[in-house]
Design a protein around this motif. Structure first.
Motif, PDB file in Angstrom:
ATOM      1  N   LYS A 318       0.944  -1.098   0.106  1.00 41.66           N
ATOM      2  CA  LYS A 318       0.078  -0.076  -0.077  1.00 41.66           C
ATOM      3  C   LYS A 318       0.844   1.279   0.013  1.00 41.66           C
ATOM      4  N   ALA A 319       0.111   2.364  -0.468  1.00 43.72           N
ATOM      5  CA  ALA A 319       0.885   3.770  -0.801  1.00 43.72           C
ATOM      6  C   ALA A 319       2.292   3.796  -0.933  1.00 43.72           C
ATOM      7  N   LYS A 320       2.661   2.824  -2.041  1.00 38.96           N
ATOM      8  CA  LYS A 320       3.850   2.963  -2.664  1.00 38.96           C
ATOM      9  C   LYS A 320       3.840   2.862  -4.067  1.00 38.96           C
ATOM     10  N   GLY A 321       2.721   3.100  -4.662  1.00 40.22           N
ATOM     11  CA  GLY A 321       2.608   3.109  -6.316  1.00 40.22           C
ATOM     12  C   GLY A 321       3.167   1.650  -6.702  1.00 40.22           C
ATOM     13  N   PRO A 322       3.172   1.615  -8.134  1.00 38.29           N
ATOM     14  CA  PRO A 322       3.605   0.526  -8.782  1.00 38.29           C
ATOM     15  C   PRO A 322       5.069  -0.106  -8.775  1.00 38.29           C
ATOM     16  N   GLY A 323       5.909   0.815  -9.007  1.00 35.27           N
ATOM     17  CA  GLY A 323       7.309   0.908  -8.993  1.00 35.27           C
ATOM     18  C   GLY A 323       8.032   0.266  -7.716  1.00 35.27           C
ATOM     19  N   ALA A 324       7.949   0.905  -6.756  1.00 33.99           N
ATOM     20  CA  ALA A 324       8.645   0.493  -5.285  1.00 33.99           C
ATOM     21  C   ALA A 324       8.294  -1.140  -5.144  1.00 33.99           C
TER      22      ALA A 324
END
Length: 389
Positions: A318-324
């Protein structure tokens, strides 16, 4: 009549604010609990007193929370709008402002994303691991009919198709989910009305589309999973906070969201033994992505287990976007010690307009460095098992 009420509210609001400001400031600074420390000439020059005033207003202003909540409720009831961060459509449909970014040339941003995804595909391919990219259309695209008088959604549609086309041109396996979600609207909401996320129905339909469009390696054992409704949950959509406080949602006439949380349980025969922590082949599929996958309320990983007939290890965050989350997987011990055969990457296209989604790309881990962080696979699997128990 509505216009008269709206005009009256516009005229009355400044007077109410002035009256409240006088009262609140008097109450605040006459209180013994409010003390200013930065009174020296130096602190004034350095802005210390200003910072203290800001902190006092944030933490000590009387009635701040109810005032903000009531004002938001009144604004929504009379004007039908929210604060910065939300776009209010008709029939209580809320949309994140992230889907209506500045009018910029999105092509370079899409090209950057395609390049990063292609690099991930090549990295996984060198390990004989299949990558399946699952782009998710924007809520404003799927439910554009609720925004006809508010905002133009043509950019969201063209952005999705451009992204899918560029991925396919690079030989990246893509599951086109937009048509699936558009078709599923006849069966129920595929996005929550007041939340940014998809409903379990939307997640279930996409999981079925993935099963139809891809195939697992032939040498993997097929497992049978049974879905059951584990619990029901009522919650406030995450976009309500951009309209009013959750304590004042009912006052504003906003309804809470309701969802059924689904679990997939492996069906085993009486003489079979279920290995809780699995073997090297127990998790042939890894799911990487955002809160669309990580949040168990949407049940996406559970639907994938049933449809793919395979164990799925959910590494979405959650709350990391798709990249991280993908970078964390590529440089983590799970890939090194127990590599999967397939990686499913859930990727909301609303992130394409955000320039920082690839900024957390780490350097390859130095195995010789002291104190290198490791991931205990068995502990992770136990945590996910406890979540489902």
């Amino acid at each position: 009549m509505i216009v008269k009420i709206a005009n009256a509210f516009r005229l009355l609001t400044p007077a109410l604010f002035i009256g409240y400001a006088v009262y609140a400031n008097a109450s605040l600074f006459l209180s013994d609990e409010t003390k200013l420390q930065s009174t020296s000439e130096r602190s004034l020059l350095e802005g210390g007193l200003t910072r203290e005033f800001e902190e006092i207003y944030k933490t000590s202003l009387p009635h701040r929370e109810p005032a903000v909540g009531l004002l938001g409720a009144a604004r929504y009831l009379t004007l039908g709008v929210g604060k910065k961060g939300v776009v209010v459509g008709d029939d209580e449909w809320f949309f994140t402002e992230e889907e209506f970014g500045p009018d910029i040339d999105s092509e370079p941003l899409i090209e950057r994303s395609v390049a990063e995804i292609a690099a991930v595909k090549n990295e996984l391919g060198s390990r004989n691991i299949k990558l399946v990219l699952v782009p998710l259309p924007q809520k404003s695209d799927i439910y554009s009919e609720h925004l006809e008088t508010v905002s133009d959604t043509s950019n969201a549609i063209s952005q999705y198709h451009q992204f899918v086309s560029r991925l396919q041109s690079q030989g990246i396996e893509v599951v086109d989910t937009r048509d699936t979600m558009m078709s599923a609207k006849s069966e129920g909401n595929v996005f929550f009305k007041t939340d940014t996320h998809w409903t379990p129905l939307g997640a279930q339909k996409v999981a079925a589309a993935i099963e139809q469009d891809m195939s697992l390696p032939d040498d993997l054992d097929s497992k049978s999973f049974k879905l059951f409704s584990a619990e029901e949950e009522t919650f406030w959509g995450d976009l309500v906070n951009f309209v009013t406080g959750q304590d004042y949602g009912k006052l504003a006439g906003i309804d809470q969201e309701h969802t059924n949380i689904w679990r997939a349980e492996e069906e085993v025969s009486d003489n079979a033994t279920l290995d809780l922590f699995g073997s090297e082949d127990s998790f042939p599929v890894v799911l990487v992505g955002t809160s669309y996958s990580a949040d168990t309320r949407w049940s996406f990983a559970e639907f994938l287990k049933k449809d793919l007939k395979a164990d799925v290890l959910n590494l979405a965050e959650k709350a990391k976007g798709p990249g991280a989350p993908m970078y964390a997987f590529l440089h983590g011990d799970i890939l090194k010690d127990t590599p999967p055969r397939v990686v499913i990457w859930e990727f909301p296209t609303r992130y394409l307009a955000q320039k920082g989604i690839w900024d957390e790309k780490p350097q390859p881990k130095d195995d010789t460095s002291a104190g290198a962080e490791t991931v205990d696979l068995n502990l992770l699997l136990k945590e996910q098992s406890d979540e489902h128990s």
